[in-house]
Design a protein around this motif. Structure first.
Motif, PDB file in Angstrom:
ATOM      1  N   LEU A 141       0.854  -1.183   0.000  1.00 24.97           N
ATOM      2  CA  LEU A 141       0.000   0.000   0.000  1.00 24.97           C
ATOM      3  C   LEU A 141       0.889   1.232   0.000  1.00 24.97           C
ATOM      4  CD1 LEU A 141      -2.796   1.304   0.140  1.00 24.97           C
ATOM      5  CD2 LEU A 141      -2.696   1.055   2.629  1.00 24.97           C
ATOM      6  N   VAL A 142       0.785   2.022  -1.049  1.00 23.29           N
ATOM      7  CA  VAL A 142       1.577   3.247  -1.194  1.00 23.29           C
ATOM      8  C   VAL A 142       0.657   4.417  -0.869  1.00 23.29           C
ATOM      9  CG1 VAL A 142       2.962   4.672  -2.739  1.00 23.29           C
ATOM     10  CG2 VAL A 142       2.945   2.171  -3.014  1.00 23.29           C
ATOM     11  N   ILE A 143       0.972   5.118   0.215  1.00 20.04           N
ATOM     12  CA  ILE A 143       0.165   6.268   0.620  1.00 20.04           C
ATOM     13  C   ILE A 143       0.950   7.509   0.244  1.00 20.04           C
ATOM     14  CG2 ILE A 143      -1.047   7.399   2.517  1.00 20.04           C
ATOM     15  CD1 ILE A 143      -0.788   4.596   3.976  1.00 20.04           C
ATOM     16  N   VAL A 146       8.083  -0.087 -12.320  1.00 20.76           N
ATOM     17  CA  VAL A 146       9.360  -0.704 -11.970  1.00 20.76           C
ATOM     18  C   VAL A 146       9.146  -2.094 -11.382  1.00 20.76           C
ATOM     19  CG1 VAL A 146      11.302  -0.518 -10.368  1.00 20.76           C
ATOM     20  CG2 VAL A 146      10.611   1.469 -11.708  1.00 20.76           C
ATOM     21  N   ALA A 147       8.076  -2.255 -10.619  1.00 19.40           N
ATOM     22  CA  ALA A 147       7.803  -3.535  -9.961  1.00 19.40           C
ATOM     23  C   ALA A 147       7.514  -4.656 -10.956  1.00 19.40           C
ATOM     24  CB  ALA A 147       6.642  -3.380  -8.983  1.00 19.40           C
ATOM     25  N   LYS A 148       7.051  -4.322 -12.147  1.00 15.45           N
ATOM     26  CA  LYS A 148       6.755  -5.371 -13.134  1.00 15.45           C
ATOM     27  C   LYS A 148       7.954  -6.264 -13.385  1.00 15.45           C
ATOM     28  CE  LYS A 148       3.024  -2.996 -15.482  1.00 15.45           C
ATOM     29  NZ  LYS A 148       2.604  -2.275 -16.675  1.00 15.45           N
ATOM     30  N   THR A 149       9.152  -5.696 -13.304  1.00 19.84           N
ATOM     31  CA  THR A 149      10.355  -6.509 -13.502  1.00 19.84           C
ATOM     32  C   THR A 149      11.135  -6.713 -12.205  1.00 19.84           C
ATOM     33  OG1 THR A 149      11.591  -4.536 -14.175  1.00 19.84           O
ATOM     34  CG2 THR A 149      10.656  -5.893 -15.926  1.00 19.84           C
ATOM     35  N   ALA A 150      11.168  -5.717 -11.333  1.00 14.65           N
ATOM     36  CA  ALA A 150      11.982  -5.810 -10.116  1.00 14.65           C
ATOM     37  C   ALA A 150      11.273  -6.511  -8.955  1.00 14.65           C
ATOM     38  CB  ALA A 150      12.424  -4.415  -9.670  1.00 14.65           C
ATOM     39  N   PHE A 151       9.929  -6.571  -8.983  1.00 14.78           N
ATOM     40  CA  PHE A 151       9.175  -7.171  -7.874  1.00 14.78           C
ATOM     41  C   PHE A 151       7.822  -7.643  -8.432  1.00 14.78           C
ATOM     42  CE2 PHE A 151       8.131  -6.242  -3.071  1.00 14.78           C
ATOM     43  CZ  PHE A 151       7.716  -7.557  -2.904  1.00 14.78           C
ATOM     44  N   PRO A 152       7.841  -8.609  -9.377  1.00 12.37           N
ATOM     45  CA  PRO A 152       6.609  -9.009 -10.060  1.00 12.37           C
ATOM     46  C   PRO A 152       5.576  -9.680  -9.151  1.00 12.37           C
ATOM     47  CG  PRO A 152       8.407 -10.470 -10.660  1.00 12.37           C
ATOM     48  CD  PRO A 152       9.004  -9.342  -9.866  1.00 12.37           C
ATOM     49  N   GLU A 153       5.987 -10.154  -7.998  1.00  9.89           N
ATOM     50  CA  GLU A 153       5.057 -10.794  -7.067  1.00  9.89           C
ATOM     51  C   GLU A 153       4.168  -9.787  -6.348  1.00  9.89           C
ATOM     52  OE1 GLU A 153       8.954 -12.984  -7.355  1.00  9.89           O
ATOM     53  OE2 GLU A 153       8.401 -10.925  -6.857  1.00  9.89           O
ATOM     54  N   ALA A 154       4.547  -8.529  -6.393  1.00 10.51           N
ATOM     55  CA  ALA A 154       3.832  -7.489  -5.647  1.00 10.51           C
ATOM     56  C   ALA A 154       2.808  -6.758  -6.504  1.00 10.51           C
ATOM     57  CB  ALA A 154       4.823  -6.486  -5.071  1.00 10.51           C
ATOM     58  N   THR A 155       1.784  -6.313  -5.821  1.00  7.76           N
ATOM     59  CA  THR A 155       0.809  -5.404  -6.407  1.00  7.76           C
ATOM     60  C   THR A 155       0.879  -4.118  -5.596  1.00  7.76           C
ATOM     61  OG1 THR A 155      -0.653  -7.217  -7.027  1.00  7.76           O
ATOM     62  CG2 THR A 155      -1.642  -5.018  -6.884  1.00  7.76           C
ATOM     63  N   PHE A 156       1.165  -3.022  -6.261  1.00  4.07           N
ATOM     64  CA  PHE A 156       1.256  -1.735  -5.590  1.00  4.07           C
ATOM     65  C   PHE A 156      -0.096  -1.036  -5.712  1.00  4.07           C
ATOM     66  CE2 PHE A 156       5.576  -2.920  -5.910  1.00  4.07           C
ATOM     67  CZ  PHE A 156       6.269  -2.206  -4.953  1.00  4.07           C
ATOM     68  N   VAL A 157      -0.704  -0.752  -4.561  1.00  2.00           N
ATOM     69  CA  VAL A 157      -2.006  -0.093  -4.496  1.00  2.00           C
ATOM     70  C   VAL A 157      -1.780   1.310  -3.945  1.00  2.00           C
ATOM     71  CG1 VAL A 157      -4.268  -0.120  -3.375  1.00  2.00           C
ATOM     72  CG2 VAL A 157      -3.209  -2.268  -4.123  1.00  2.00           C
ATOM     73  N   ASN A 158      -2.396   2.296  -4.572  1.00  2.00           N
ATOM     74  CA  ASN A 158      -2.205   3.678  -4.142  1.00  2.00           C
ATOM     75  C   ASN A 158      -3.398   4.211  -3.372  1.00  2.00           C
ATOM     76  OD1 ASN A 158      -2.296   6.924  -5.463  1.00  2.00           O
ATOM     77  ND2 ASN A 158      -0.705   6.245  -4.105  1.00  2.00           N
ATOM     78  N   ALA A 211      -5.514  10.115   3.874  1.00  2.00           N
ATOM     79  CA  ALA A 211      -5.794   9.316   5.068  1.00  2.00           C
ATOM     80  C   ALA A 211      -7.124   8.596   4.912  1.00  2.00           C
ATOM     81  CB  ALA A 211      -5.799  10.213   6.308  1.00  2.00           C
ATOM     82  N   GLN A 212      -8.124   9.269   4.364  1.00  2.00           N
ATOM     83  CA  GLN A 212      -9.447   8.649   4.202  1.00  2.00           C
ATOM     84  C   GLN A 212      -9.391   7.459   3.253  1.00  2.00           C
ATOM     85  OE1 GLN A 212     -12.373   9.437   5.958  1.00  2.00           O
ATOM     86  NE2 GLN A 212     -12.871   7.440   5.102  1.00  2.00           N
ATOM     87  N   GLU A 213      -8.728   7.620   2.108  1.00  5.43           N
ATOM     88  CA  GLU A 213      -8.590   6.506   1.166  1.00  5.43           C
ATOM     89  C   GLU A 213      -7.851   5.343   1.816  1.00  5.43           C
ATOM     90  OE1 GLU A 213      -6.948   7.293  -2.715  1.00  5.43           O
ATOM     91  OE2 GLU A 213      -8.240   9.042  -2.996  1.00  5.43           O
ATOM     92  N   THR A 214      -6.858   5.659   2.616  1.00  7.69           N
ATOM     93  CA  THR A 214      -6.074   4.630   3.306  1.00  7.69           C
ATOM     94  C   THR A 214      -6.946   3.832   4.258  1.00  7.69           C
ATOM     95  OG1 THR A 214      -4.092   6.001   3.165  1.00  7.69           O
ATOM     96  CG2 THR A 214      -4.101   4.248   4.827  1.00  7.69           C
ATOM     97  N   MET A 215      -7.693   4.522   5.101  1.00  7.02           N
ATOM     98  CA  MET A 215      -8.530   3.829   6.083  1.00  7.02           C
ATOM     99  C   MET A 215      -9.668   3.065   5.402  1.00  7.02           C
ATOM    100  SD  MET A 215      -6.654   4.412   8.571  1.00  7.02           S
ATOM    101  CE  MET A 215      -7.576   3.411   9.724  1.00  7.02           C
ATOM    102  N   ASP A 216     -10.198   3.608   4.316  1.00  8.14           N
ATOM    103  CA  ASP A 216     -11.226   2.893   3.560  1.00  8.14           C
ATOM    104  C   ASP A 216     -10.673   1.567   3.040  1.00  8.14           C
ATOM    105  OD1 ASP A 216     -13.018   4.960   4.015  1.00  8.14           O
ATOM    106  OD2 ASP A 216     -12.859   5.797   1.977  1.00  8.14           O
ATOM    107  N   TYR A 217      -9.457   1.588   2.506  1.00  2.12           N
ATOM    108  CA  TYR A 217      -8.841   0.372   1.984  1.00  2.12           C
ATOM    109  C   TYR A 217      -8.598  -0.637   3.114  1.00  2.12           C
ATOM    110  CZ  TYR A 217      -5.736  -2.921  -0.213  1.00  2.12           C
ATOM    111  OH  TYR A 217      -5.181  -4.092  -0.679  1.00  2.12           O
ATOM    112  N   ILE A 218      -7.995  -0.192   4.183  1.00  5.22           N
ATOM    113  CA  ILE A 218      -7.645  -1.099   5.278  1.00  5.22           C
ATOM    114  C   ILE A 218      -8.888  -1.702   5.932  1.00  5.22           C
ATOM    115  CG2 ILE A 218      -6.675  -1.133   7.630  1.00  5.22           C
ATOM    116  CD1 ILE A 218      -4.421   0.629   6.479  1.00  5.22           C
TER     117      ILE A 218
END
Length: 146
Positions: A10-12, A25-37, A41-48
């Motif tokens: 989770l990228v805040i 960059v993650a497509k090649t350096a960290f393909p196992e990860a999904t980066f969610v933006n 603060a509200q978007e963060t708490m909604d996601y969590i």
């Protein structure tokens, strides 16, 4: 490695280019990860708080969200909500020693600087993968006692 579960980072950060470059960059350096933006603060708490979403394995939190609460104000709330079980890394352009002290005192596991170029971002994401995916064990949603 925890391949049977999604490895969500989770990228805040209120700056869309940061999340876009991390995802690219993650497509090649960290393909196992999904980066969610999350951009606030509200978007963060909604996601969590959305149980349909996978719990992030790692959070990258910008110090300056250009709004209230900023990253340093959001940090203790996140740490408390997640019971300290999800590593939170501060990601910033700041070198302010007081920010470093405050962030670590309030639960951040690290205070990192945003790279200045594409090669720096590749190295940063590679480091995230090597430590947080290949070495450290991070919790699953069911590991957090809500």
């Amino acid at each position: 490695m925890q391949q049977e579960y999604p490895f969500v980072v989770l990228v805040i950060d209120d700056e869309p280019p940061i999340s876009e470059i991390l995802a690219r960059v993650a497509k090649t350096a960290f393909p196992e990860a999904t980066f969610v933006n999350a951009r606030s603060a509200q978007e963060t708490m909604d996601y969590i708080n959305n149980e349909a979403e996978p719990l992030p394995k790692l959070i990258l939190l910008d110090v300056d969200l250009h709004q209230y609460p900023n990253g340093l104000d959001l940090l203790p709330k996140l740490h408390e909500c997640l019971k300290g079980k999800v590593p939170i890394i501060m990601l910033t352009v700041s070198n302010d020693t007081e920010n470093v002290r405050r962030a670590t005192a309030e639960g951040a596991v690290a205070f990192t600087r945003k790279p200045g170029d594409l090669d720096g971002w590749k190295a940063y994401v590679t480091m995230l993968r090597q430590y947080w995916y290949e070495t450290a064990r991070v919790p699953l949603r069911e590991d957090v006692d809500w």
